[in-house]
Design an enzyme around this catalytic site. Structure first.
Site, mmCIF file in Angstrom:
data_model
loop_
_atom_site.group_PDB
_atom_site.id
_atom_site.type_symbol
_atom_site.label_atom_id
_atom_site.label_comp_id
_atom_site.label_asym_id
_atom_site.label_seq_id
_atom_site.Cartn_x
_atom_site.Cartn_y
_atom_site.Cartn_z
ATOM 1 N N ASP A 35 -3.392 -5.396 -13.350
ATOM 2 C CA ASP A 35 -2.250 -4.603 -12.902
ATOM 3 C C ASP A 35 -1.997 -3.493 -13.915
ATOM 4 O O ASP A 35 -2.081 -3.694 -15.123
ATOM 5 C CB ASP A 35 -1.003 -5.495 -12.766
ATOM 6 N N HIS A 109 -2.151 -8.222 -1.596
ATOM 7 C CA HIS A 109 -2.539 -8.556 -2.972
ATOM 8 C C HIS A 109 -1.763 -9.778 -3.415
ATOM 9 O O HIS A 109 -0.612 -9.955 -3.062
ATOM 10 C CB HIS A 109 -2.299 -7.389 -3.940
HETATM 11 P P1 5GP Z 1 3.897 -5.130 -5.125
HETATM 12 O O1 5GP Z 1 5.265 -4.703 -5.558
HETATM 13 O O2 5GP Z 1 3.408 -4.343 -3.948
HETATM 14 O O3 5GP Z 1 3.792 -6.606 -4.934
HETATM 15 O O4 5GP Z 1 2.956 -4.850 -6.356
HETATM 16 C C1 5GP Z 1 2.190 -3.697 -6.504
HETATM 17 C C2 5GP Z 1 1.588 -3.772 -7.896
HETATM 18 O O5 5GP Z 1 0.587 -2.780 -7.969
HETATM 19 C C3 5GP Z 1 2.579 -3.490 -9.030
HETATM 20 O O6 5GP Z 1 2.610 -4.619 -9.897
HETATM 21 C C4 5GP Z 1 2.025 -2.242 -9.707
HETATM 22 O O7 5GP Z 1 2.153 -2.264 -11.105
HETATM 23 C C5 5GP Z 1 0.571 -2.249 -9.264
HETATM 24 N N1 5GP Z 1 -0.034 -0.927 -9.160
HETATM 25 C C6 5GP Z 1 0.488 0.167 -8.537
HETATM 26 N N2 5GP Z 1 -0.353 1.189 -8.613
HETATM 27 C C7 5GP Z 1 -1.458 0.743 -9.268
HETATM 28 C C8 5GP Z 1 -2.689 1.359 -9.649
HETATM 29 O O8 5GP Z 1 -2.967 2.525 -9.397
HETATM 30 N N3 5GP Z 1 -3.585 0.565 -10.320
HETATM 31 C C9 5GP Z 1 -3.322 -0.746 -10.615
HETATM 32 N N4 5GP Z 1 -4.265 -1.405 -11.279
HETATM 33 N N5 5GP Z 1 -2.172 -1.340 -10.276
HETATM 34 C C10 5GP Z 1 -1.250 -0.605 -9.613
#
Ligand code: 5GP
Length: 125
Positions: A35, A109
């Site tokens: 992440d 994810h």
């Molecule tokens: P959600 O809130 O959708 O469950 O989590 C999305 C996750 O994706 C977040 O923890 C955020 O830090 C991660 N994230 C967002 N953009 C990117 C990116 O460009 N690369 C990576 N490796 N993680 C990302």
């Protein structure tokens, strides 16, 4: 019910190689990477390579081969990161879905979190 998949989401771009990532594991149907904003010493995202918005979408429409690959990939990530119960101190899996789940990226994810005591599951509202 139909699920609208936006192929411009950031994880779709990672899968196409348009955005770099730090890969932890790649299998036939799944990819795991660090992440970008880690919230624990271990914070890895595991995604299926297929175009699935959320866990419920994946459960409904993924093939058995994709599901087995994905579940095993998540377990392997815990082991690779040393947080599995064979060797480490444990971990937490989180998969946010939709508005109430506060899902930021609309590609399934699972967050694999560990490396410290993560506290109780949810903060009180
Ligand atoms: P959600 O809130 O959708 O469950 O989590 C999305 C996750 O994706 C977040 O923890 C955020 O830090 C991660 N994230 C967002 N953009 C990117 C990116 O460009 N690369 C990576 N490796 N993680 C990302």
């Amino acid at each position: 019910m139909s699920y609208d998949y936006d192929d411009q989401n950031i994880f779709a771009k990672i899968l196409r190689g348009e955005i770099p990532n730090t890969t932890v594991l790649e299998t036939e149907h799944s990819l795991a990477f660090q992440d970008i904003t880690p919230q624990a010493p271990t914070h890895v995202l595991v995604i299926p390579k297929g175009a699935y918005v959320s866990f419920d979408h994946f459960a409904l429409e993924a093939s058995e081969a994709e599901i087995v690959d994905y579940v095993r990939a998540i377990g392997s990530v815990a082991k690779i990161c040393g947080v599995d119960l064979g060797e480490g101190g444990g971990f937490r899996l989180i998969s946010n879905a939709g508005q109430d789940g506060v899902q930021e990226v609309p590609h399934l994810h699972v967050h694999v979190l560990g490396g410290r005591n993560l506290g109780r599951m949810l903060a009180k509202a």
